[in-house]
Motif scaffolding. Sequence first.
Motif, PDB file in Angstrom:
ATOM      1  N   VAL A  88     -17.100  48.048  61.776  1.00  0.00           N
ATOM      2  CA  VAL A  88     -15.796  47.710  61.009  1.00  0.00           C
ATOM      3  C   VAL A  88     -16.006  48.433  59.626  1.00  0.00           C
ATOM      4  O   VAL A  88     -17.202  48.139  59.022  1.00  0.00           O
ATOM      5  CB  VAL A  88     -15.835  46.209  60.866  1.00  0.00           C
ATOM      6  N   ILE A  89     -14.950  49.127  59.042  1.00  0.00           N
ATOM      7  CA  ILE A  89     -15.057  49.480  57.901  1.00  0.00           C
ATOM      8  C   ILE A  89     -13.913  48.696  57.052  1.00  0.00           C
ATOM      9  O   ILE A  89     -12.815  48.415  57.271  1.00  0.00           O
ATOM     10  CB  ILE A  89     -14.334  50.879  57.947  1.00  0.00           C
ATOM     11  N   LEU A  90     -14.575  48.223  55.851  1.00  0.00           N
ATOM     12  CA  LEU A  90     -13.771  47.500  54.641  1.00  0.00           C
ATOM     13  C   LEU A  90     -13.556  48.598  53.849  1.00  0.00           C
ATOM     14  O   LEU A  90     -14.171  49.028  52.764  1.00  0.00           O
ATOM     15  CB  LEU A  90     -14.848  46.363  54.236  1.00  0.00           C
ATOM     16  N   PHE A  91     -12.150  49.005  53.760  1.00  0.00           N
ATOM     17  CA  PHE A  91     -11.531  49.880  52.674  1.00  0.00           C
ATOM     18  C   PHE A  91     -11.025  49.057  51.641  1.00  0.00           C
ATOM     19  O   PHE A  91     -10.085  48.245  51.274  1.00  0.00           O
ATOM     20  CB  PHE A  91     -10.263  50.267  53.397  1.00  0.00           C
ATOM     21  N   VAL A  92     -11.479  49.093  50.395  1.00  0.00           N
ATOM     22  CA  VAL A  92     -11.247  48.448  49.258  1.00  0.00           C
ATOM     23  C   VAL A  92     -10.466  49.183  48.175  1.00  0.00           C
ATOM     24  O   VAL A  92     -10.978  50.598  47.995  1.00  0.00           O
ATOM     25  CB  VAL A  92     -12.454  47.986  48.459  1.00  0.00           C
ATOM     26  N   VAL A  93      -9.262  48.737  47.691  1.00  0.00           N
ATOM     27  CA  VAL A  93      -8.684  49.435  46.657  1.00  0.00           C
ATOM     28  C   VAL A  93      -8.458  48.473  45.763  1.00  0.00           C
ATOM     29  O   VAL A  93      -8.752  47.240  45.674  1.00  0.00           O
ATOM     30  CB  VAL A  93      -7.431  49.830  47.416  1.00  0.00           C
ATOM     31  N   ASP A  94      -7.744  48.953  44.256  1.00  0.00           N
ATOM     32  CA  ASP A  94      -7.727  48.264  43.192  1.00  0.00           C
ATOM     33  C   ASP A  94      -6.151  47.739  43.193  1.00  0.00           C
ATOM     34  O   ASP A  94      -5.358  48.420  43.078  1.00  0.00           O
ATOM     35  CB  ASP A  94      -8.050  49.263  42.027  1.00  0.00           C
ATOM     36  N   GLY A  95      -5.831  46.261  43.320  1.00  0.00           N
ATOM     37  CA  GLY A  95      -4.717  45.848  43.654  1.00  0.00           C
ATOM     38  C   GLY A  95      -3.799  45.829  42.235  1.00  0.00           C
ATOM     39  O   GLY A  95      -2.599  45.872  42.258  1.00  0.00           O
ATOM     40  N   LEU A  96      -4.719  45.803  41.293  1.00  0.00           N
ATOM     41  CA  LEU A  96      -4.068  45.764  39.902  1.00  0.00           C
ATOM     42  C   LEU A  96      -3.313  47.294  39.530  1.00  0.00           C
ATOM     43  O   LEU A  96      -2.235  47.412  39.199  1.00  0.00           O
ATOM     44  CB  LEU A  96      -4.780  45.462  38.856  1.00  0.00           C
ATOM     45  N   GLU A  97      -4.149  48.361  39.862  1.00  0.00           N
ATOM     46  CA  GLU A  97      -3.846  49.608  39.572  1.00  0.00           C
ATOM     47  C   GLU A  97      -2.842  50.322  40.592  1.00  0.00           C
ATOM     48  O   GLU A  97      -1.949  51.184  39.995  1.00  0.00           O
ATOM     49  CB  GLU A  97      -5.073  50.632  39.361  1.00  0.00           C
ATOM     50  N   GLY A  98      -2.683  49.748  41.816  1.00  0.00           N
ATOM     51  CA  GLY A  98      -1.918  50.050  42.665  1.00  0.00           C
ATOM     52  C   GLY A  98      -2.194  51.546  43.389  1.00  0.00           C
ATOM     53  O   GLY A  98      -3.429  51.802  43.133  1.00  0.00           O
ATOM     54  N   LEU A  99      -1.504  51.882  44.390  1.00  0.00           N
ATOM     55  CA  LEU A  99      -2.074  53.290  45.214  1.00  0.00           C
ATOM     56  C   LEU A  99      -2.080  54.495  44.467  1.00  0.00           C
ATOM     57  O   LEU A  99      -1.083  54.827  43.637  1.00  0.00           O
ATOM     58  CB  LEU A  99      -0.845  53.257  46.144  1.00  0.00           C
ATOM     59  N   ASN A 100      -3.003  55.208  44.664  1.00  0.00           N
ATOM     60  CA  ASN A 100      -3.113  56.496  43.957  1.00  0.00           C
ATOM     61  C   ASN A 100      -3.521  57.645  44.991  1.00  0.00           C
ATOM     62  O   ASN A 100      -3.960  57.319  46.076  1.00  0.00           O
ATOM     63  CB  ASN A 100      -4.051  56.565  42.787  1.00  0.00           C
TER      64      ASN A 100
ATOM     65  N   CYS B 120      -7.210  44.495  49.077  1.00  0.00           N
ATOM     66  CA  CYS B 120      -6.852  44.634  47.716  1.00  0.00           C
ATOM     67  C   CYS B 120      -7.512  43.730  46.766  1.00  0.00           C
ATOM     68  O   CYS B 120      -7.262  42.486  46.800  1.00  0.00           O
ATOM     69  CB  CYS B 120      -5.297  44.234  47.575  1.00  0.00           C
ATOM     70  N   ASN B 121      -8.575  44.405  46.070  1.00  0.00           N
ATOM     71  CA  ASN B 121      -9.103  43.604  45.079  1.00  0.00           C
ATOM     72  C   ASN B 121      -8.621  43.419  43.684  1.00  0.00           C
ATOM     73  O   ASN B 121      -7.688  44.068  43.249  1.00  0.00           O
ATOM     74  CB  ASN B 121     -10.457  44.373  45.035  1.00  0.00           C
ATOM     75  N   LYS B 122      -9.429  42.483  42.833  1.00  0.00           N
ATOM     76  CA  LYS B 122      -9.187  42.225  41.543  1.00  0.00           C
ATOM     77  C   LYS B 122      -7.682  41.476  41.465  1.00  0.00           C
ATOM     78  O   LYS B 122      -7.050  41.504  40.233  1.00  0.00           O
ATOM     79  CB  LYS B 122      -8.901  43.510  40.805  1.00  0.00           C
ATOM     80  N   ILE B 123      -7.263  40.709  42.514  1.00  0.00           N
ATOM     81  CA  ILE B 123      -6.285  40.041  42.364  1.00  0.00           C
ATOM     82  C   ILE B 123      -6.611  38.247  42.030  1.00  0.00           C
ATOM     83  O   ILE B 123      -7.045  37.801  43.120  1.00  0.00           O
ATOM     84  CB  ILE B 123      -5.234  39.995  43.513  1.00  0.00           C
TER      85      ILE B 123
END
Length: 439
Positions: A86-98, A119-122
């Motif tokens: 299983v792959i846990l793909f972590v993104v910054d939920g405050l910055e949004g998609l880049n 989506c982290n940091k929320i």
Amino acid sequence: MNRAIVCIVGRPNVGKSTLFNKIVGKRIAITEDKPGVTRDRIYAEGEWLNRHFTVIDTGGLEPDNEDMIMSNIKRQAQIAIDTADVILFVVDGLEGLNTTDKEVGEILRKSGKEVILACNKIDTPKNPDEIYEFYELGFGEPMVISAEQGLGIGDLLDEIIEHFPEDVNTEEEDDLIRVAFIGKPNAGKSSLINKILGEERLIVTNIPGTTRDSIDSYFEYDDNQYVFVDTAGLRRKRSIYEKIERYSVIRTLTAVDRSNICVLVIDATEGVTEQDSKIAGYAHDNGKAMIVAVNKWDLIQKHDKTYREFEREIREKLGFINYAPIVFISALTGQRLNKLLELISIVNNNYNLRISTGVLNDIVNKAVLMNQPPSDKGKRCRIYYGTQISVQPPKFVIFVNNKELMHFSYERYLENQIRNHFGFVGSPIHFEFREKSGK
């Protein structure tokens, strides 16, 4: 069956290491608000609802960055992705998609593995609008979390274990033997582990300080399961400038604390250094089994006395670990690595060796007959009997009439008599003297 593996990936500074630490329940990965802190694959054990699994933290991915260290990070992350269930793909939920998120997402799509988007940091009740941008990645509904605050982690773990394949092992493993490879920077610890494992598990460059974390690698040999722990080399204090470097020193000492066996890797081209002595002393003081591995032996010009002279230098400078066997190796050529693996197995057996009370007292009684215990002002120390109370390291309690009369030289004599019969190769021996009234 293979252990279930969860791999955490994402671009730099999205909170992967913080999430890793939260999942495994302790601070293993270094966390710093600075890109590139995590460089290698870092392994630890996680557990949720009695399901046990391996968690891998990876360095931040920047697919278009061709820096040498970044290229190594990408290679390490790709190996982790290839081995994951299983792959846990972590993104910054405050910055949004880049753009980098999209590039990482493309790499993960090509892997064909199960991917959970987090989506982290929320840490607010209302999700920011930026969350909905991540649907574009094509991994379904993002899971909203705050690794720092611990919010949403339970739901995330529920989702992770739901995606485990049926044929993986999630039972608890309690028979792992932990081996920490310790020593100064650039002694070849990472290269040595890579050579034994037969793969590039750890980043290896000629840049000092490449390894900052203590990194776990799993290995099986001679019917035993091992965890090999690579550690950041200890530097002189004046060389420690960054806060991250100080974390690395702490992580090295922690790796020693949680190990069973320490392999002190010495650079043959430099000999025994002050740093070698300090880290060996720490391991010895903490009762760890030890092996001295002299690496880069292939680079030494030799004559008929080279081996004996080098061994004599080690015994003189590291006399407090004279129980540790010495092996001369080369991580580059593979010279005597089989011998090192054999020693690890032998030392582990000695570290766990128990002597029956009857046999121990036969040895002690014969030792007393050959050499009487010390006396002071007409009072002689009398030894009544001894027993072994623990292993890792072996510890013996000796009952005497007056422990103040026991001299350290006689304690060393008793240790030598026990070693003459049972060896205890690579293992320290601890004594405790207790007073008991006469028979």
